[in-house]
Design a protein around this motif. Structure first.
Motif, PDB file in Angstrom:
ATOM      1  N   ARG A 170       7.741  -3.069 -20.962  1.00 39.55           N
ATOM      2  CA  ARG A 170       7.676  -2.758 -22.398  1.00 39.55           C
ATOM      3  C   ARG A 170       6.683  -3.652 -23.118  1.00 39.55           C
ATOM      4  O   ARG A 170       6.138  -3.283 -24.162  1.00 39.55           O
ATOM      5  N   GLN A 171       6.455  -4.848 -22.571  1.00 37.99           N
ATOM      6  CA  GLN A 171       5.499  -5.787 -23.147  1.00 37.99           C
ATOM      7  C   GLN A 171       4.116  -5.635 -22.504  1.00 37.99           C
ATOM      8  O   GLN A 171       3.267  -6.521 -22.641  1.00 37.99           O
ATOM      9  N   SER A 172       3.939  -4.504 -21.804  1.00 33.83           N
ATOM     10  CA  SER A 172       2.662  -4.203 -21.139  1.00 33.83           C
ATOM     11  C   SER A 172       2.327  -5.200 -20.035  1.00 33.83           C
ATOM     12  O   SER A 172       1.157  -5.381 -19.682  1.00 33.83           O
ATOM     13  N   LEU A 173       3.352  -5.876 -19.513  1.00 31.48           N
ATOM     14  CA  LEU A 173       3.155  -6.778 -18.371  1.00 31.48           C
ATOM     15  C   LEU A 173       3.418  -5.976 -17.096  1.00 31.48           C
ATOM     16  O   LEU A 173       4.466  -6.070 -16.473  1.00 31.48           O
ATOM     17  N   ARG A 174       2.442  -5.174 -16.735  1.00 36.33           N
ATOM     18  CA  ARG A 174       2.611  -4.286 -15.590  1.00 36.33           C
ATOM     19  C   ARG A 174       2.215  -4.990 -14.289  1.00 36.33           C
ATOM     20  O   ARG A 174       2.052  -6.191 -14.263  1.00 36.33           O
ATOM     21  N   ASN A 175       2.057  -4.213 -13.231  1.00 34.55           N
ATOM     22  CA  ASN A 175       1.785  -4.789 -11.904  1.00 34.55           C
ATOM     23  C   ASN A 175       2.924  -5.716 -11.486  1.00 34.55           C
ATOM     24  O   ASN A 175       2.722  -6.765 -10.899  1.00 34.55           O
ATOM     25  N   THR A 176       4.160  -5.294 -11.834  1.00 38.90           N
ATOM     26  CA  THR A 176       5.354  -6.069 -11.502  1.00 38.90           C
ATOM     27  C   THR A 176       6.068  -5.420 -10.330  1.00 38.90           C
ATOM     28  O   THR A 176       6.335  -4.218 -10.338  1.00 38.90           O
ATOM     29  N   GLN A 177       6.389  -6.222  -9.315  1.00 43.76           N
ATOM     30  CA  GLN A 177       7.088  -5.727  -8.137  1.00 43.76           C
ATOM     31  C   GLN A 177       8.511  -6.272  -8.115  1.00 43.76           C
ATOM     32  O   GLN A 177       8.738  -7.433  -8.464  1.00 43.76           O
ATOM     33  N   VAL A 178       9.453  -5.416  -7.712  1.00 42.85           N
ATOM     34  CA  VAL A 178      10.861  -5.818  -7.644  1.00 42.85           C
ATOM     35  C   VAL A 178      11.314  -5.769  -6.196  1.00 42.85           C
ATOM     36  O   VAL A 178      11.143  -4.759  -5.511  1.00 42.85           O
ATOM     37  N   LEU A 179      11.888  -6.870  -5.740  1.00 44.82           N
ATOM     38  CA  LEU A 179      12.419  -6.954  -4.378  1.00 44.82           C
ATOM     39  C   LEU A 179      13.915  -7.173  -4.479  1.00 44.82           C
ATOM     40  O   LEU A 179      14.381  -8.252  -4.832  1.00 44.82           O
ATOM     41  N   ASN A 180      14.683  -6.108  -4.221  1.00 49.38           N
ATOM     42  CA  ASN A 180      16.138  -6.221  -4.275  1.00 49.38           C
ATOM     43  C   ASN A 180      16.760  -5.349  -3.201  1.00 49.38           C
ATOM     44  O   ASN A 180      16.074  -4.846  -2.314  1.00 49.38           O
ATOM     45  N   ALA A 181      18.075  -5.167  -3.269  1.00 46.90           N
ATOM     46  CA  ALA A 181      18.795  -4.460  -2.212  1.00 46.90           C
ATOM     47  C   ALA A 181      18.359  -3.009  -2.066  1.00 46.90           C
ATOM     48  O   ALA A 181      18.658  -2.364  -1.070  1.00 46.90           O
ATOM     49  N   ARG A 182      17.652  -2.472  -3.064  1.00 44.51           N
ATOM     50  CA  ARG A 182      17.211  -1.081  -2.995  1.00 44.51           C
ATOM     51  C   ARG A 182      15.822  -0.931  -2.379  1.00 44.51           C
ATOM     52  O   ARG A 182      15.385   0.163  -2.092  1.00 44.51           O
ATOM     53  N   ARG A 183      15.116  -2.059  -2.207  1.00 47.42           N
ATOM     54  CA  ARG A 183      13.724  -1.958  -1.786  1.00 47.42           C
ATOM     55  C   ARG A 183      13.407  -2.875  -0.619  1.00 47.42           C
ATOM     56  O   ARG A 183      12.308  -3.409  -0.520  1.00 47.42           O
ATOM     57  N   LEU A 184      14.359  -3.061   0.268  1.00 45.18           N
ATOM     58  CA  LEU A 184      14.152  -4.011   1.357  1.00 45.18           C
ATOM     59  C   LEU A 184      13.171  -3.514   2.409  1.00 45.18           C
ATOM     60  O   LEU A 184      12.649  -4.302   3.192  1.00 45.18           O
ATOM     61  N   LYS A 185      12.906  -2.208   2.448  1.00 40.04           N
ATOM     62  CA  LYS A 185      11.960  -1.704   3.440  1.00 40.04           C
ATOM     63  C   LYS A 185      10.553  -2.244   3.186  1.00 40.04           C
ATOM     64  O   LYS A 185       9.761  -2.395   4.102  1.00 40.04           O
ATOM     65  N   GLU A 186      10.258  -2.537   1.912  1.00 42.27           N
ATOM     66  CA  GLU A 186       8.936  -3.067   1.581  1.00 42.27           C
ATOM     67  C   GLU A 186       8.943  -4.583   1.490  1.00 42.27           C
ATOM     68  O   GLU A 186       8.000  -5.181   0.961  1.00 42.27           O
ATOM     69  N   GLU A 187      10.013  -5.230   2.001  1.00 47.60           N
ATOM     70  CA  GLU A 187      10.206  -6.661   1.787  1.00 47.60           C
ATOM     71  C   GLU A 187       8.999  -7.494   2.194  1.00 47.60           C
ATOM     72  O   GLU A 187       8.464  -8.267   1.389  1.00 47.60           O
ATOM     73  N   SER A 188       8.573  -7.378   3.440  1.00 46.48           N
ATOM     74  CA  SER A 188       7.501  -8.242   3.914  1.00 46.48           C
ATOM     75  C   SER A 188       6.206  -7.997   3.146  1.00 46.48           C
ATOM     76  O   SER A 188       5.457  -8.929   2.860  1.00 46.48           O
ATOM     77  N   MET A 189       5.946  -6.726   2.780  1.00 53.68           N
ATOM     78  CA  MET A 189       4.719  -6.411   2.049  1.00 53.68           C
ATOM     79  C   MET A 189       4.759  -7.029   0.646  1.00 53.68           C
ATOM     80  O   MET A 189       3.787  -7.636   0.183  1.00 53.68           O
ATOM     81  N   LEU A 190       5.899  -6.908  -0.037  1.00 57.41           N
ATOM     82  CA  LEU A 190       6.017  -7.437  -1.392  1.00 57.41           C
ATOM     83  C   LEU A 190       5.938  -8.960  -1.404  1.00 57.41           C
ATOM     84  O   LEU A 190       5.326  -9.556  -2.295  1.00 57.41           O
ATOM     85  N   VAL A 191       6.554  -9.593  -0.410  1.00 58.35           N
ATOM     86  CA  VAL A 191       6.503 -11.052  -0.338  1.00 58.35           C
ATOM     87  C   VAL A 191       5.076 -11.511  -0.070  1.00 58.35           C
ATOM     88  O   VAL A 191       4.600 -12.504  -0.639  1.00 58.35           O
ATOM     89  N   ALA A 192       4.366 -10.790   0.794  1.00 57.53           N
ATOM     90  CA  ALA A 192       2.991 -11.169   1.115  1.00 57.53           C
ATOM     91  C   ALA A 192       2.080 -11.075  -0.103  1.00 57.53           C
ATOM     92  O   ALA A 192       1.113 -11.836  -0.238  1.00 57.53           O
ATOM     93  N   MET A 193       2.394 -10.158  -1.022  1.00 56.43           N
ATOM     94  CA  MET A 193       1.568  -9.968  -2.216  1.00 56.43           C
ATOM     95  C   MET A 193       1.933 -10.925  -3.345  1.00 56.43           C
ATOM     96  O   MET A 193       1.171 -11.064  -4.311  1.00 56.43           O
ATOM     97  N   ALA A 194       3.090 -11.604  -3.247  1.00 57.30           N
ATOM     98  CA  ALA A 194       3.616 -12.372  -4.375  1.00 57.30           C
ATOM     99  C   ALA A 194       2.727 -13.539  -4.776  1.00 57.30           C
ATOM    100  O   ALA A 194       2.842 -14.044  -5.895  1.00 57.30           O
ATOM    101  N   GLY A 195       1.835 -14.000  -3.889  1.00 53.48           N
ATOM    102  CA  GLY A 195       0.973 -15.130  -4.212  1.00 53.48           C
ATOM    103  C   GLY A 195      -0.402 -14.734  -4.718  1.00 53.48           C
ATOM    104  O   GLY A 195      -1.258 -15.604  -4.926  1.00 53.48           O
TER     105      GLY A 195
END
Length: 666
Positions: free
Chosen positions: A497-522
Motif C-alpha cells: 500500500r506504501q508502494s514498497l513493492r518487490n516484497t517476498q514472503v516466506l511462510n508455511a504457504r510458500r515453502l516450495k520457493e524457500e531456497s530461491m527466496l532466501v538466496a534473493m534476500a541479500g
C-alpha cells in the motif's frame, strides 16, 4: 559389519535416568566444570594442532593421500577405542580431502568444532561460520569405525542437499553418504540407512526407529519358534535402520530443546464414526458459548475452566447419543473443553494452515508446515470441524516416544548451533553432553540498533514502514521476521500500500520457493518477510555492492518466548565478516507479552509510551518487561520438559512407541 559390530550398533544406549534432589545439584556442578574455560582452551589448541598437521600433509599427491586415508580408515576400524590418538591426523587428512573434492578449506575454528563434535560436545558456532563442513568432518571420522552415523538436519531439504553436496568428500574418504526424507518409500529408506553416513531429520530417524521396534515385536514369536525347531538364524523383520550409534545434530537447540517434548506417535486411523460426530457437535455448541459466562480462560497457562452455570446447559445442548463413546459425562465435558481450546488457542494461519482441504500444523519454532502431524486425540478433529474440512477418523496409538527420549538412546550424541549458550545447563542435565563456545573466524561487523517499543499495533506498523522505507532508500536489503503467517501477510499488504513493492514472503504457504527466496534476500533493495526461522540453514549471500550499503538489515516485529530465537533470526545478518544490522520493533499488544504480563501492567506501560516526557521510561520498562515475560515463559517450558522426562522413566528400557501409517502427533 561384523557380528560384534552389529551387536554394538543395535544395543540400547539409553543414558542414565534424569537425576533429582542432591544428585541433580551435584550433576549441575559437574556440568559447569565440564564446560569450564580450560576445555575451550584445550579444544582451541587441538584445532591449531590439526591445522598444523594439515599443512604438513598438504604435500601429499593424490595417490599418497588416498593411501593415507585408507590406512587411517583401517586403523580406526581396527582400534576404535584409540580415537584420541587418531584424532589430529585423521581430521587433518579429512580436511585435505574436503578441500580437494569440495574446494572448501576448513579454517582452525571449523577444525576445533569438528574435534569438539567427535569428543562428544555441543558446539556453539555463530551463524554462517561453517557448521555443515565441521559436522561432515566429524561424521566421516566417526563413521570410519564402521558403525551407523546419523546427521540430523532441520528439514528434508537440508538433509538431501547436504548428502548430495558432500558425497564426493565422503567417497574420497572411503565412505558413502545417503539421505532419508519424509517422501522416501521403505526400500529407499533402507538404502539410505545402509550408507556410512545418513542425513535425515529427527522426525524421520525417530519414526523409523519406532517402526523397526514394531516390526521386531511382530516377528518375535516366529523367530523363537524357528530357533527352537532348528536353530535358524534370526530374521530382522524387515527393519530399515542399522541401529542408533552416533548422531550429530545440526541446529541442535531446535531439535533437543524446542522439539524435545514433542511426542512422536505411530498410529493407524479407524473410521470416522463417533469421534467425527462428537467433533462436529462440540464445535456447533461452542460457537454459542460466551466467555466468562460459560467458561473462563487462563491465557498464561493455556487452560480452560468450564463454569458451573454454563456446564449443565452445555452438556444438555450437546447433541450426542447418551450411550457409547459419549455416554460418559466426563468424556462429554472433555470434548467441550477441547472445542473451547480450539476456539481460543488455535487460529488459522497461526498454529495451522489449510492445505488441500486438510488442517496442517505449523511448527511454532520454524514456521514450517508439518503435514504428517496431528494434535492429540479429539483436538485435531474439532479444529477440522471448526474449519469445515473433512474430519479424519479416530486413531489408535501403536507406539510413542518424545524426541528428548529418542536422542538419549544414541551412544554418541553431539551437535552444533549458533544459539546454545542459554540452554547449556539444560542440555547437560538432559543429555549429559557438555557445551563449548567456538570463537569466530572473522570479527563480527554486526550493528545492533536495539529494541524499540510502541503502545499499539498501529504505531508499531507505522514505525516499521518508516524503517523499511529508509533502509530501502539506501538500497539496503531488509529481512523482516515474524512469528505467524497472518502477520507476515499483513505486513506485505501494508508495504505494498506504501508502494514498497518487490516484497517476498516466506511462510508455511510458500515453502516450495524457500531456497530461491532466501538466496534473493541479500540482493540490493530486496524486502523479505519470513516467519520465524523459515529458510534456516540456507545462507543469505549479499548481492554485488550490498556490503558497501551496510549489508542485510534484519527487523524482528514479534517477541519470541526465548531470546535464542531472536539470536537465530539476527544471525542471518553479518555472516562471515560481512556488515549487517539488526533491531526489534515491538508493541505492548504482542502475543507473548499478553500471555505473560498482567493486563493492568501492560496498559500502564502503554500509557507511558504514549506520553512524550514519559516515553524514555516506557522504553526502559519495556526491556525489563520483555525479559520478565521470557523468564516466565522459560520456566514454564523447562517444567514441561522435566515433566516429560518424568513420565517417560517407565519407557526408558524400550524404544516401542507409536508411529502410524505416517501420522505423528503433538
Amino acid at each position: 559389519m561384523t557380528p560384534s559390530e552389529q551387536q554394538l550398533a543395535t544395543a540400547d544406549y539409553t543414558r542414565s535416568k534424569p537425576l533429582t534432589g542432591l544428585d541433580a545439584f551435584a550433576n549441575k556442578l559437574v556440568g559447569r566444570w565440564r564446560r569450564r574455560g580450560a576445555l575451550r582452551r584445550r579444544l582451541i589448541s587441538t584445532g591449531r594442532a590439526i591445522h598444523a598437521e594439515r599443512q604438513a600433509l598438504q604435500k601429499l599427491n593424490e595417490g599418497e593421500l588416498n593411501v593415507a586415508l585408507h590406512e587411517m580408515r583401517r586403523e580406526r576400524r581396527a582400534k576404535p577405542g584409540a580415537w584420541r590418538e587418531q584424532l589430529v591426523r585423521g581430521l587433518a587428512l579429512l580436511a585435505i580431502a574436503a578441500e580437494r573434492e569440495l574446494g572448501l578449506a576448513a579454517y582452525e575454528q571449523q577444525l576445533m568444532s569438528a574435534a569438539a563434535l567427535v569428543e562428544g560436545h555441543f558446539a556453539e558456532m555463530d551463524t554462517g561460520e561453517g557448521k555443515t563442513l565441521s559436522i561432515g568432518l566429524a561424521a566421516a571420522f566417526t563413521a570410519w569405525n564402521g558403525l551407523p552415523c546419523h546427521v540430523i538436519t532441520a528439514n528434508d531439504y537440508l538433509a538431501e542437499r547436504d548428502a548430495i553436496n558432500l558425497s564426493k568428500f565422503y567417497r574420497r574418504a572411503g565412505l558413502s553418504a545417503g539421505s532419508v526424507t519424509g517422501e522416501d518409500p521403505e526400500p529407499e529408506r533402507r538404502e539410505g540407512y545402509a550408507q556410512s553416513v545418513t542425513y535425515t531429520t529427527a522426525k524421520e530417524a525417530a519414526a523409523d526407529c519406532l517402526r523397526d521396534e514394531l516390526r521386531r515385536s511382530h516377528t518375535r514369536p516366529a523367530k523363537q519358534l524357528a530357533e527352537r525347531l532348528g536353530g535358524a538364524t534370526a530374521h530382522d523383520g524387515g527393519v530399515v535402520q542399522r541401529g542408533l550409534h552416533a548422531a550429530f545434530v545440526d541446529e541442535a537447540d531446535h531439535a533437543l530443546i524446542d522439539e524435545a517434548v514433542t511426542p512422536l506417535i505411530i498410529s493407524h486411523t479407524k473410521g470416522g464414526g463417533d469421534l467425527e460426530l462428537g467433533a462436529r457437535a462440540a464445535w456447533e455448541l461452542v460457537v454459542t458459548l460466551v466467555p466468562e459466562e460459560h467458561y473462563r480462560i487462563d491465557r498464561q497457562r493455556r487452560t480452560i475452566e468450564i463454569l458451573r452455570p454454563g456446564l449443565a446447559a452445555s452438556l444438555n445442548s450437546l447433541e450426542l447419543p447418551k450411550q457409547g463413546l459419549w455416554g460418559s459425562r466426563r468424556r462429554r465435558i472433555d470434548l467441550v473443553r477441547l472445542a473451547i481450546e480450539a476456539r481460543e488457542f488455535f487460529h488459522l494461519n497461526d498454529q495451522y494452515v489449510i492445505q488441500e482441504d486438510k488442517v496442517v500444523i505449523v511448527d511454532p519454532a520454524t514456521g514450517r508446515p508439518m503435514p504428517m502431524r496431528t494434535w492429540r486425540a479429539g483436538l485435531h478433529q474439532v479444529i477440522e470441524a471448526k474449519e469445515s474440512v473433512t474430519v479424519t477418523g479416530e486413531t489408535e496409538t501403536l507406539a510413542r516416544i518424545s524426541f528428548q527420549a529418542f536422542f538419549r538412546r544414541y551412544r554418541h550424541l553431539s551437535g552444533a548451533s549458533g544459539t546454545l549458550a542459554e540452554a547449556a545447563g539444560e542440555l547437560w542435565a538432559t543429555y549429559a553432553v557438555p557445551f563449548v563456545k567456538v570463537p569466530r573466524h572473522l570479527p563480527s561487523q554486526l550493528q545492533r540498533v536495539g529494541t524499540v517499543f510502541h503502545p499499539d499495533t498501529a504505531s508499531q506498523q507505522a514505525a516499521l514502514l518508516h524503517e523499511v522505507r529508509t533502509r530501502r532508500g539506501r538500497g539496503q536489503p531488509v529481512l523482516i521476521g515474524t512469528r505467524s503467517v497472518d502477520t507476515s501477510e499483513t505486513i506485505q499488504t501494508a508495504l505494498e500500500r506504501q508502494s514498497l513493492r518487490n516484497t517476498q514472503v516466506l511462510n508455511a504457504r510458500r515453502l516450495k520457493e524457500e531456497s530461491m527466496l532466501v538466496a534473493m534476500a541479500g540482493e540490493e533493495s530486496q524486502i523479505t518477510i519470513a516467519t520465524s526461522m523459515a529458510g534456516r540453514g540456507t545462507d543469505i549471500r549479499l548481492g554485488h555492492g550490498v556490503a558497501m550499503l551496510g549489508g542485510l538489515h534484519v527487523i524482528a516485529v514479534e517477541a519470541n518466548e526465548s531470546s535464542r530465537v531472536d539470536r537465530q533470526l539476527f544471525g542471518r545478518a553479518a555472516r562471515q565478516g560481512d556488515p549487517g544490522s539488526v533491531m526489534s520493533i515491538l508493541h505492548t499488544e504482542d502475543a507473548v507479552l499478553q500471555r505473560f504480563i498482567p493486563g493492568g501492567l501492560r496498559r500502564a506501560w502503554a500509557k507511558t509510551l504514549r506520553s512524550g516526557w514519559l516515553r524514555p521510561v516506557g522504553q526502559v520498562s519495556g526491556h525489563l518487561l520483555l525479559r520478565w515475560a521470557r523468564y516466565r515463559a522459560g520456566i514454564m517450558a523447562a517444567k514441561s520438559r522435566r515433566s516429560v522426562m518424568e513420565s517417560e522413566k517407565e519407557l526408558a528400557r524400550s524404544l516401542g512407541f507409536t508411529l502410524g501409517a505416517g501420522a505423528d502427533k503433538t
